[in-house]
Design an enzyme around this catalytic site. Structure first.
Site, PDB file in Angstrom:
ATOM      1  N   HIS A  18      16.603   0.557  36.001  1.00  0.00           N
ATOM      2  CA  HIS A  18      15.337   0.898  35.350  1.00  0.00           C
ATOM      3  C   HIS A  18      14.259   1.181  36.393  1.00  0.00           C
ATOM      4  O   HIS A  18      13.524   2.174  36.296  1.00  0.00           O
ATOM      5  CB  HIS A  18      14.845  -0.249  34.455  1.00  0.00           C
ATOM      6  N   LYS A  42      16.492  -6.377  16.640  1.00  0.00           N
ATOM      7  CA  LYS A  42      17.273  -6.987  17.719  1.00  0.00           C
ATOM      8  C   LYS A  42      16.782  -8.397  18.013  1.00  0.00           C
ATOM      9  O   LYS A  42      15.635  -8.736  17.758  1.00  0.00           O
ATOM     10  CB  LYS A  42      17.175  -6.133  18.991  1.00  0.00           C
ATOM     11  N   ARG A  91      23.097   7.311  32.239  1.00  0.00           N
ATOM     12  CA  ARG A  91      24.163   6.759  33.077  1.00  0.00           C
ATOM     13  C   ARG A  91      25.469   7.512  32.884  1.00  0.00           C
ATOM     14  O   ARG A  91      26.225   7.678  33.820  1.00  0.00           O
ATOM     15  CB  ARG A  91      24.408   5.290  32.735  1.00  0.00           C
ATOM     16  N   SER A 129      21.364  -3.678  30.799  1.00  0.00           N
ATOM     17  CA  SER A 129      20.760  -4.987  30.548  1.00  0.00           C
ATOM     18  C   SER A 129      21.776  -5.936  29.926  1.00  0.00           C
ATOM     19  O   SER A 129      21.791  -7.133  30.232  1.00  0.00           O
ATOM     20  CB  SER A 129      19.543  -4.837  29.632  1.00  0.00           C
TER      21      SER A 129
END
Length: 159
Positions: A18, A42, A91, A129
């Site tokens: 990040h 979440k 990614r 993460s």
């Protein structure tokens, strides 16, 4: 007119990947607003306030970076901040498929706001993460995955 970009994400927690994307955005845009998504669906490890503080500490050397949070539609937040761009880190191909859909709907909602995809540095291509939390949960070292202040915070959470 100043170029302002928003880097949205959950940042639970912020990783070196990040920070790399944020730094690279800060080298291109006059101002970068890193904004933590407050997603009620979440169950994050860190509160929004904790994530904001960790991002502030992790980006303190970047003078043109501001840290904030939002909920609701990203495009509404971007317009509220008078930004003209969204930066998304990628990614893998799987990231691209999802982010392409998001960029397309954002473009439909406001064609004046551009989305810029930034490929992650190869050394962070596996990093997420979720992986960081899993590794930290079992006490494995994360010093090469996250900024120092995040490592300390992770150790405190899993103590």
């Amino acid at each position: 007119m100043a170029s302002i970009a928003v880097v949205p994400g959950s940042f639970d927690p912020v990783t070196l990947g990040h920070v790399d994307i944020i730094t690279r955005g800060a080298n291109v845009f006059d101002k970068v607003i890193v904004s933590v998504l407050n997603n009620q669906k979440k169950q994050p490890l860190f509160t929004v306030e904790e994530r904001i503080q960790l991002l502030k500490e992790s980006t303190k050397s970047l003078e043109n970076v501001e840290i904030d949070s939002f909920d609701g539609l990203l495009i509404d937040y971007v317009k509220e901040k008078k930004a003209n761009a969204i930066i998304k880190g990628l990614r893998a191909v799987s990231d691209f498929e999802y982010e392409l859909q998001m960029a397309a709907i954002n473009r439909k909602l406001d064609e004046n706001i551009e989305t810029f995809f930034v490929m992650t540095n190869n050394k962070y291509s596996y990093l997420s993460s979720s992986i960081v939390k899993e590794v930290a949960r079992y006490g494995a070292p994360v010093h090469d995955l996250v900024p120092p202040e995040v490592e300390i915070a992770l150790k405190a959470k899993f103590r």
